[in-house]
Design an enzyme around this catalytic site. Structure first.
Site, short mmCIF file in Angstrom:
data_model
loop_
_atom_site.label_atom_id
_atom_site.label_comp_id
_atom_site.label_asym_id
_atom_site.label_seq_id
_atom_site.Cartn_x
_atom_site.Cartn_y
_atom_site.Cartn_z
N CYS A 276 0.87 -1.18 -0.05
CA CYS A 276 0.06 -0.16 0.09
C CYS A 276 0.75 1.18 0.11
O CYS A 276 1.33 1.65 -0.83
CB CYS A 276 -0.88 -0.26 1.28
SG CYS A 276 -2.63 0.79 0.59
N HIS A 360 -4.03 -5.11 0.40
CA HIS A 360 -3.69 -5.91 1.68
C HIS A 360 -3.57 -7.30 1.79
O HIS A 360 -4.81 -7.99 2.05
CB HIS A 360 -4.26 -5.00 2.77
CG HIS A 360 -4.04 -3.63 3.00
ND1 HIS A 360 -3.46 -3.33 4.06
CD2 HIS A 360 -4.48 -2.46 2.31
CE1 HIS A 360 -3.11 -1.92 4.09
NE2 HIS A 360 -3.86 -1.36 2.88
N GLU A 362 -2.61 -8.91 4.02
CA GLU A 362 -2.92 -9.46 5.49
C GLU A 362 -4.13 -9.35 5.60
O GLU A 362 -4.58 -10.07 6.92
CB GLU A 362 -1.82 -8.70 6.34
CG GLU A 362 -2.73 -7.30 6.65
CD GLU A 362 -2.86 -6.10 5.55
OE1 GLU A 362 -2.29 -6.36 4.46
OE2 GLU A 362 -3.33 -5.19 5.61
#
Ligand SMILES: NC(=O)CC[C@H](N)C(=O)O
Length: 387
Positions: A276, A360, A362
């Site tokens: 990001c 993202h 994660e």
């Protein structure tokens, strides 16, 4: 029938164009000014509110069931909420969740965050999409006393996120080690045993679950502040360097972050992975450009295609700036694109294990389709060590 008394609104959302929304305030009293975005995720309001990337932003939740799972410290992406405020359609309900340790309303009050409920979020979301992410002022007053003109003026006078470096405001004060891995049933969070790769993660506003994913991919993680120099990073003799997510305008970190990344690229052959904001700053360091989007991507169902394989991953997104793929220099290729609007979602250097993504991997909240990117980072460090 007795007259029904409409309770006086105790919160007010004032847009810079003079549009006013009244609602039911909850959380802390006071007022705040920020850029208003909307997030379409159906879960994870706590992870969203505590994602440091949301500094300077107020989040409109398009999903109406907010508060139903309460909060738990296990789901904080950093110590406390960082988003400036919250806009929801229905007032938060009593939670029903075995993991909850606190109600949403009390958590927001205790951590000084303002929220407004009873808002026509579909109308507000359409306005954000059509007119762009507006500057707003949000006020919560127990007596419902608002100076509307002053609130609109504050929204109008706010300078906005463009040109604003917020990474240095949310980064860690000093370096620290991280060894906690991803949450798994039934043991919850566990600590890694024998990590294989030494990684320095530069914290521009890092989400905790990114650090957990690095640990789960076998990385022994040392986190350094955003202003760490290349020498300080390399002094740890890492096997790889990670560039974290974070708030604000990537181009505004030009004083410290981009030059540091450039210096590491010029003085080492280390594998590098960015997410990001880290992705945007890597693109800048490689000679590309970033642009401000109309209203960004904030949600947990964003389809992204990996060009090399044609595979589509459903991803978690939270960004208001993007890399301009047309600005990428020779030697750098676009690896992922958004299937919503074709915007850039990934780059790599053609001749080195240096790559980054806009989305993202994660999750937290969202799908885990993209976890392979952490494993790819570990494989790149393996390959360099065995070469
Ligand atoms: N999640 C992030 O790292 C956000 C990056 C950057 N602040 C943006 O809004 O695009």
């Amino acid at each position: 029938m007795a007259d029904t008394v409409t309770p006086k609104p105790t919160a007010c959302l004032a847009l810079a164009d003079g549009t006013i929304f009244y609602g039911n305030g909850f959380g802390a009293y006071g007022e705040t000014v920020a850029e208003l975005c909307f997030n379409t995720a159906m879960t994870g309001y706590q992870e969203i509110m505590t994602d440091p990337s949301y500094a300077g932003q107020i989040v409109t939740f398009t999903f109406p069931h907010i508060g139903n799972t309460g909060v738990t410290p296990e789901d904080d992406e950093t110590a406390d909420p960082v988003a400036a405020g919250m806009v929801v359609k229905w007032d938060p309900t009593q939670s029903s969740n075995w993991r909850a340790t606190e109600e949403l309303k009390s958590w927001l009050t205790r951590t000084g965050r303002i929220a407004i409920g009873g808002i026509d979020t579909p109308r507000l979301t359409r306005a954000i999409r059509q007119q762009g992410a507006p500057h707003v002022a949000l006020a919560h007053d127990p007596d419902g006393n608002f100076d509307i003109e002053a609130l609109v003026a504050k929204a109008r006078d706010w300078s906005g996120l463009e040109g604003l470096d917020l990474a240095k405001d949310v980064t860690c004060a000093q370096s620290y080690r991280w060894d906690e891995m991803r949450w798994a049933w039934p043991e919850g969070y566990t600590r890694q045993e024998a990590p294989k790769h030494k990684v320095v993660a530069v914290d521009y506003g890092a989400k905790r679950n990114i650090l957990r994913c690095l640990a789960s991919a076998g990385c022994d993680v040392t986190v350094l502040p955003a202003t760490a120099t290349a020498a300080e990073v390399l002094a740890h003799n890492p096997d790889g360097v990670f560039l974290s997510n974070g708030p604000g305008d990537p181009a505004a970190t030009g004083e410290y972050a981009v030059p540091m990344i450039k210096e590491i690229l010029d003085s080492s052959d280390l594998p590098m992975f960015g997410i990001c904001l880290g992705h945007q700053m890597l693109a800048l360091a490689l000679g590309g450009k970033t642009v401000k989007m109309n209203h960004g991507h904030h949600g947990a169902n964003h389809p992204v295609k990996e060009n090399a394989t044609g595979k589509v991953e459903i991803t978690s997104m939270n960004h208001g700036f993007a890399v301009d793929a047309q600005s990428l220099p020779d030697g750098v290729e676009e690896t992922h694109v958004s299937l919503f609007d074709g915007s850039n979602c990934g780059i790599r250097m053609k001749d080195r294990p240096v790559y980054s993504v806009q989305h993202h991997p994660e999750a937290s909240p969202g799908p885990q389709d993209s976890f392979y990117l952490f494993e790819r980072f570990a494989e790149a460090m393996d390959a360099r060590k065995s070469a």
